[in-house]
Design a protein around this motif. Structure first.
Motif, short mmCIF file in Angstrom:
data_model
loop_
_atom_site.label_atom_id
_atom_site.label_comp_id
_atom_site.label_asym_id
_atom_site.label_seq_id
_atom_site.Cartn_x
_atom_site.Cartn_y
_atom_site.Cartn_z
N ALA A 192 -6.37 4.07 -12.20
CA ALA A 192 -6.19 3.79 -10.78
C ALA A 192 -7.53 3.52 -10.10
CB ALA A 192 -5.50 4.97 -10.11
N PRO A 193 -7.55 2.66 -9.09
CA PRO A 193 -8.81 2.41 -8.35
C PRO A 193 -9.29 3.67 -7.64
CG PRO A 193 -6.93 1.38 -7.25
CD PRO A 193 -6.43 1.87 -8.56
N ILE A 217 0.83 -1.20 0.00
CA ILE A 217 0.00 0.00 0.00
C ILE A 217 0.86 1.25 0.00
CG2 ILE A 217 -1.69 1.33 1.32
CD1 ILE A 217 -2.87 -1.08 -0.13
N TRP A 261 -0.85 8.51 -6.49
CA TRP A 261 -2.16 7.92 -6.74
C TRP A 261 -3.21 9.02 -6.96
CZ3 TRP A 261 -6.18 7.05 -2.59
CH2 TRP A 261 -7.33 6.48 -3.13
N LEU A 293 -8.41 -2.92 -3.07
CA LEU A 293 -8.54 -1.91 -4.11
C LEU A 293 -9.96 -2.01 -4.65
CD1 LEU A 293 -5.25 -2.61 -6.15
CD2 LEU A 293 -5.51 -1.33 -4.02
N HIS A 294 -10.60 -0.86 -4.91
CA HIS A 294 -12.02 -0.91 -5.29
C HIS A 294 -12.39 0.27 -6.19
CE1 HIS A 294 -16.46 -0.20 -4.37
NE2 HIS A 294 -16.43 -1.38 -4.93
N THR A 295 -13.10 -0.03 -7.27
CA THR A 295 -13.77 0.97 -8.10
C THR A 295 -15.20 0.48 -8.28
OG1 THR A 295 -11.77 1.66 -9.26
CG2 THR A 295 -13.87 2.06 -10.36
N SER A 328 -10.58 3.65 -4.63
CA SER A 328 -10.24 3.54 -3.20
C SER A 328 -9.13 2.53 -3.00
CB SER A 328 -11.47 3.09 -2.38
OG SER A 328 -12.45 4.09 -2.34
N ILE A 329 -8.25 2.83 -2.04
CA ILE A 329 -7.18 1.93 -1.64
C ILE A 329 -7.19 1.88 -0.11
CG2 ILE A 329 -4.68 1.57 -1.56
CD1 ILE A 329 -4.45 2.93 -4.24
N LEU A 388 -1.83 -4.08 -11.12
CA LEU A 388 -1.76 -4.06 -9.66
C LEU A 388 -2.04 -5.45 -9.09
CD1 LEU A 388 -3.45 -0.65 -8.80
CD2 LEU A 388 -1.09 -1.15 -9.47
#
Length: 638
Positions: A326-327, A292, A299, A339-341, A329-330, A352
């Protein structure tokens, strides 16, 4: 087109009459019919009408209901024929039970909510509950009528705008709001914001009249498809007028209209996007922290990779796809990284995933185009019962979650809703914000925290989940899918011949699966996911690429597929949109995978396949318990 009936009115339609008009309009270019209220399920023969329209026309069919007449039997009859079911939420209807029924059936559903001053105090809690129940979107309706108590004042509109900004579920506004709710962004400013009633759509009522919308007075009698088209053409000036009721936002005088041409808006179709997720787990806490920490510099959520990330991946020998972003949220909790989109068309960050495996991690969940609600599953462990009770209350007061107690632990789902960052701290996305809230409560009450992201397709029975036996720990599985069969075949030698490969899919079961296997799969263009060694749920959707109309019905699919499996394999079939789906639960995925491929090949079918643990949430809870136990031991040795 909307098919509507007044709440207290009977219907002058018959099944044959309604079918004749709607099928006639379909032949003349009508694309969609939305059946709404009153209550369409109260119409005698409604199920038969929908089935006939679905089977004999190309119309998209949608239904809005208050849910009181929606039973499991009726849902089984309606679900194969409708694109979406919307439930109008009223205090005196069993809407929670009906939404749980829809979620369990895997039906696409949304909710309609009438925004009134009386509703505003409870609206945040309602939106949170709808998110928990798996609702994909909420349509917020404006009151149009004569009761002054139901109209929002300016202060109410400002409060409503604030509630929408913090909503944990997607919300869309009725066109009847017009240019109200000023803080809410608009797609086009300074042009005609007309709702389209009478031009883009019309309403046909229960007494067989045509109106621009259900709020218009009167109407023109229609008896056939020709009547509908004639009225639509001849009465255009009448149809384009505003409704004579307070709350209608249709302008009496038009602003400038949009010029012809194509415009692109920053958004995605709800049918063509889904969550993009990576949950990775490391053996060592420092490795998770380093993963992370190496991503945070440079980012920018949702943006193409900057120079820092490009340099990082180049040093690791990982190829960057040109369309990666890039996602949103990290986050990290202990040894788990997330990691979330929440709205992506495809895999936004395959490099990633490769970096995770390269660093020795394992992808415990690689969700690409995930349509089930993705939420945080959290576990908290306390030193005493008093601290647990205090934290349980704090979670409810903060409207974060209602978790299930197990000894001195709390477990359960937490919706991703974010939090405003503290002054001077960066905004790391909604996922990080929600976890920060959980961490603050855990610290305040002396608790240990563990968490993972997971898809929650329905309302889980958490006491059962917490009591369930965890998957076997003496073996592991590796599952992978590739864009084509060639990519999977190229892995046969790379994985030391230990994988079973069928088409573009791969599965391996072993006492130990090295992380380098996952890295090799990712580097070859596949998506790799690690599972504990319990039973596997294989979901296969079948179709004929040349002729969808000759696909097998679910019952016929079950009969035809059964001989390819053994008695120990659990088999169920259903309909996935317009295609039949088989779900096989097995302890031997390496045997079942080629059997499914053989079945598809032998019957001239294409196949899409997904694999997951038999009960993913049980596996997640087992990992959370392990994380909490490790953290507890580490705390005792300090």
């Amino acid at each position: 087109m909307s098919s509507s009936r007044d709440r207290d009115a009977g219907s002058e339609w018959t099944v044959d009459g309604a079918f004749d008009v709607l099928s006639g309009l379909a032949r003349r270019g009508l694309l969609e019919v939305a059946f709404g209220g009153g209550e369409p399920l109260a119409f005698a023969g409604f199920d038969e009408l929908l089935a006939r329209l679905a089977e004999r026309t190309g119309l998209a069919l949608h239904v809005t209901t208050n849910g009181t007449l929606l039973t499991e039997r009726r849902l089984r009859a309606l679900a194969p024929h409708v694109g979406e079911i919307r439930v109008s939420v009223y205090q005196d209807t069993p809407w929670e039970d009906r939404l749980a029924l829809l979620a369990a059936a895997g039906v696409t559903f949304g909710v309609n909510v009438l925004a009134t001053p009386a509703l505003l105090p409870s609206l945040p809690a309602l939106l949170a509950r709808l998110a928990q129940l798996g609702c994909r979107d909420v349509a917020l309706l404006r009151y149009v009528g004569l009761d002054p108590h139901n109209h929002l004042r300016r202060d109410d509109e400002r409060r409503l705008s604030e509630i929408l900004a913090d909503s944990p579920v997607r919300v869309r506004l009725s066109v009847c709001f017009g240019d109200r709710l000023e803080p809410v962004p608009r797609l086009f400013e300074g042009v005609d914001g007309d709702c389209g009633a009478g031009l883009d759509f019309v309403t046909i009522t229960s007494d067989r009249t045509l109106k621009a919308c259900s709020f218009q007075k009167g109407g023109v009698p229609v008896r056939s498809a020709d009547d509908v088209l004639a009225v639509w053409a001849a009465e255009r000036a009448r149809l384009l007028g505003p409704a004579p009721l307070p709350g209608c936002a249709r302008p009496a005088r038009r602003k400038a209209r949009l010029s012809d041409g194509i415009r692109i808006w920053q958004g995605f179709s709800g049918n063509n996007s889904g969550d993009c997720v990576l949950v990775g787990r490391f053996e060592e806490l420092d490795d998770a922290r380093r993963y992370i920490d190496d991503l945070l510099p440079g980012w920018t959520p949702g943006a193409p990779y900057g120079k820092e990330w490009q340099s990082l991946l180049e040093r690791e020998g990982i190829r960057l796809d040109h369309d990666e972003v890039a996602p949103d949220s990290i986050a990290r909790v202990g040894r788990s990284v997330m990691l979330h989109t929440d709205m992506a068309v495809d895999d936004d960050f395959p490099s990633l995933r490769a970096l995770l495996w390269k660093r020795g991690g394992r992808a415990a969940y690689s969700g690409v185009h995930e349509h089930d609600p993705v939420e945080i599953v959290a576990g908290l462990r306390f030193g005493d019962a008093a601290s647990l009770e205090a934290a349980h209350v704090a979670l409810m007061v903060d409207d974060l979650a209602v978790l299930e107690r197990r000894g001195l632990d709390l477990y359960g789902p937490v919706s991703i809703r974010g939090a405003s960052p503290s002054a001077g701290t960066p905004d790391l996305g909604a996922l990080h914000g929600t976890i920060a809230q959980l961490e603050a409560i855990a610290q305040r009450h002396g608790a240990l925290l563990a968490a993972e992201l997971a898809p929650l397709p329905g309302e889980a029975h958490w006491p059962h989940v917490l009591a369930a036996r965890p998957p076997s720990a003496d073996r592991a599985r590796l599952w992978a899918s590739f864009p084509d069969a060639g990519g999977a075949a190229s892995m046969a030698d790379s994985l030391d011949g230990r994988a079973v490969i069928a088409g573009r899919y791969l599965v391996m079961t072993s006492a130990r699966i090295p992380a380098r296997y996952g890295f090799q799969i990712q580097r070859a263009g596949g998506t790799a996911e690690w599972m504990d060694g319990g039973p596997v749920r294989l979901s296969a959707v079948f179709w004929r690429s040349q002729d969808e109309t000759t696909n097998l019905e679910p019952a016929a699919l079950k009969v035809a597929l059964r001989p390819y499996l053994t008695a120990e394999d659990e088999l169920a079939t259903d309909q996935a949109w317009i295609r039949p789906r088989a779900t096989v639960i097995t302890d031997e995925p390496g045997r079942v995978l080629p059997a499914l491929a053989d079945f598809a090949r032998g019957h001239g079918l294409e196949m899409w396949l997904d694999a997951a643990p038999r009960d993913r949430i049980v596996a997640v809870i087992a990992r959370l318990k392990d994380d909490l136990a490790r953290a507890q031991r580490a705390a005792r040795t300090k």
